[in-house]
Scaffold this motif. Sequence first.
Motif, PDB file in Angstrom:
ATOM      1  N   ALA A  45       6.382 -96.879   7.900  1.00  0.00           N
ATOM      2  CA  ALA A  45       5.303 -96.815   6.929  1.00  0.00           C
ATOM      3  C   ALA A  45       5.899 -96.572   5.553  1.00  0.00           C
ATOM      4  O   ALA A  45       6.870 -95.852   5.405  1.00  0.00           O
ATOM      5  N   THR A  46       5.330 -97.205   4.532  1.00  0.00           N
ATOM      6  CA  THR A  46       5.797 -97.000   3.180  1.00  0.00           C
ATOM      7  C   THR A  46       5.262 -95.674   2.682  1.00  0.00           C
ATOM      8  O   THR A  46       4.082 -95.369   2.843  1.00  0.00           O
ATOM      9  N   ALA A  47       6.147 -94.897   2.093  1.00  0.00           N
ATOM     10  CA  ALA A  47       5.765 -93.578   1.589  1.00  0.00           C
ATOM     11  C   ALA A  47       4.832 -93.726   0.392  1.00  0.00           C
ATOM     12  O   ALA A  47       4.960 -94.671  -0.386  1.00  0.00           O
ATOM     13  N   PRO A  48       3.911 -92.786   0.236  1.00  0.00           N
ATOM     14  CA  PRO A  48       3.049 -92.823  -0.942  1.00  0.00           C
ATOM     15  C   PRO A  48       3.872 -92.528  -2.198  1.00  0.00           C
ATOM     16  O   PRO A  48       4.969 -91.982  -2.121  1.00  0.00           O
ATOM     17  N   ILE A  49       3.342 -92.858  -3.350  1.00  0.00           N
ATOM     18  CA  ILE A  49       4.049 -92.667  -4.614  1.00  0.00           C
ATOM     19  C   ILE A  49       4.285 -91.180  -4.874  1.00  0.00           C
ATOM     20  O   ILE A  49       3.390 -90.361  -4.695  1.00  0.00           O
ATOM     21  N   ASP A 110      -1.483 -92.496 -20.873  1.00  0.00           N
ATOM     22  CA  ASP A 110      -1.544 -92.869 -19.453  1.00  0.00           C
ATOM     23  C   ASP A 110      -0.977 -94.271 -19.260  1.00  0.00           C
ATOM     24  O   ASP A 110      -1.073 -95.114 -20.144  1.00  0.00           O
ATOM     25  N   GLN A 111      -0.458 -94.493 -18.061  1.00  0.00           N
ATOM     26  CA  GLN A 111      -0.081 -95.836 -17.621  1.00  0.00           C
ATOM     27  C   GLN A 111      -0.483 -95.957 -16.159  1.00  0.00           C
ATOM     28  O   GLN A 111      -0.296 -95.016 -15.380  1.00  0.00           O
ATOM     29  N   THR A 112      -1.033 -97.113 -15.811  1.00  0.00           N
ATOM     30  CA  THR A 112      -1.378 -97.387 -14.418  1.00  0.00           C
ATOM     31  C   THR A 112      -0.235 -98.174 -13.803  1.00  0.00           C
ATOM     32  O   THR A 112       0.213 -99.168 -14.370  1.00  0.00           O
ATOM     33  N   ILE A 113       0.251 -97.699 -12.642  1.00  0.00           N
ATOM     34  CA  ILE A 113       1.360 -98.365 -11.970  1.00  0.00           C
ATOM     35  C   ILE A 113       0.944 -98.746 -10.552  1.00  0.00           C
ATOM     36  O   ILE A 113       0.080 -98.100  -9.951  1.00  0.00           O
ATOM     37  N   SER A 114       1.553 -99.786 -10.025  1.00  0.00           N
ATOM     38  CA  SER A 114       1.310-100.238  -8.653  1.00  0.00           C
ATOM     39  C   SER A 114       2.636-100.647  -8.019  1.00  0.00           C
ATOM     40  O   SER A 114       2.856-101.831  -7.710  1.00  0.00           O
ATOM     41  N   PRO A 115       3.542 -99.684  -7.816  1.00  0.00           N
ATOM     42  CA  PRO A 115       4.838-100.044  -7.229  1.00  0.00           C
ATOM     43  C   PRO A 115       4.699-100.476  -5.773  1.00  0.00           C
ATOM     44  O   PRO A 115       3.778-100.060  -5.070  1.00  0.00           O
ATOM     45  N   THR A 116       5.621-101.317  -5.344  1.00  0.00           N
ATOM     46  CA  THR A 116       5.563-101.853  -3.978  1.00  0.00           C
ATOM     47  C   THR A 116       6.521-101.156  -3.026  1.00  0.00           C
ATOM     48  O   THR A 116       6.630-101.535  -1.871  1.00  0.00           O
ATOM     49  N   GLY A 117       7.209-100.142  -3.482  1.00  0.00           N
ATOM     50  CA  GLY A 117       8.146 -99.402  -2.635  1.00  0.00           C
ATOM     51  C   GLY A 117       9.478 -99.244  -3.333  1.00  0.00           C
ATOM     52  O   GLY A 117       9.798 -99.955  -4.276  1.00  0.00           O
ATOM     53  N   GLY A 118      10.256 -98.300  -2.892  1.00  0.00           N
ATOM     54  CA  GLY A 118      11.538 -98.047  -3.525  1.00  0.00           C
ATOM     55  C   GLY A 118      11.362 -97.302  -4.831  1.00  0.00           C
ATOM     56  O   GLY A 118      10.345 -96.680  -5.095  1.00  0.00           O
TER      57      GLY A 118
END
Length: 156
Positions: A45-49, A110-118
């Motif tokens: 499972a990918t870890a949450p941010i 503020d900045q909105t981010i949507s990383p995909t992992g790593g």
Amino acid sequence: MDRRFQPTIVCIAVAALAVACSNKGTARTDSVAVTPSVAPAPTPATAPIAVTEVAVGKHIGSDKHVVAPTDAFGVRDTIFASVITMGAGQNAKLTARWMYQGKQVVTESDQTISPTGGSAATEFHIQKATGWPKGEYSVQILLNGVVANTKTFRVS
């Protein structure tokens, strides 16, 4: 034992031994061979941010990392913060809250981010045309409204 049954018993024993040796590695259930199987490994499972690091400095690279971290700035310096996150998620909100003397909010962005992992880097900065008052400063980094890290520095 009657000698006329001996060859039959020997044949049955040899046949049983041959069957047992030919099915090595399989289990028999109701006369049906079943080959043991290994279940596929679960997909991790990918870890949450999560915020893993905050660095402040006078310059930032094209990769959004602070080039030379420092905690000492001049009154005319632009102050950069590089926020390193790990994990994946959609529409996470990073906030940089810049503070003077631990209680006065200088500015917040503020900045909105949507990383995909790593690992991922996000850059914030502040500057002041008339110069910063000398003293102690900090930048609080909030992830979805919760303080995740704080970095202190001094302007002199």
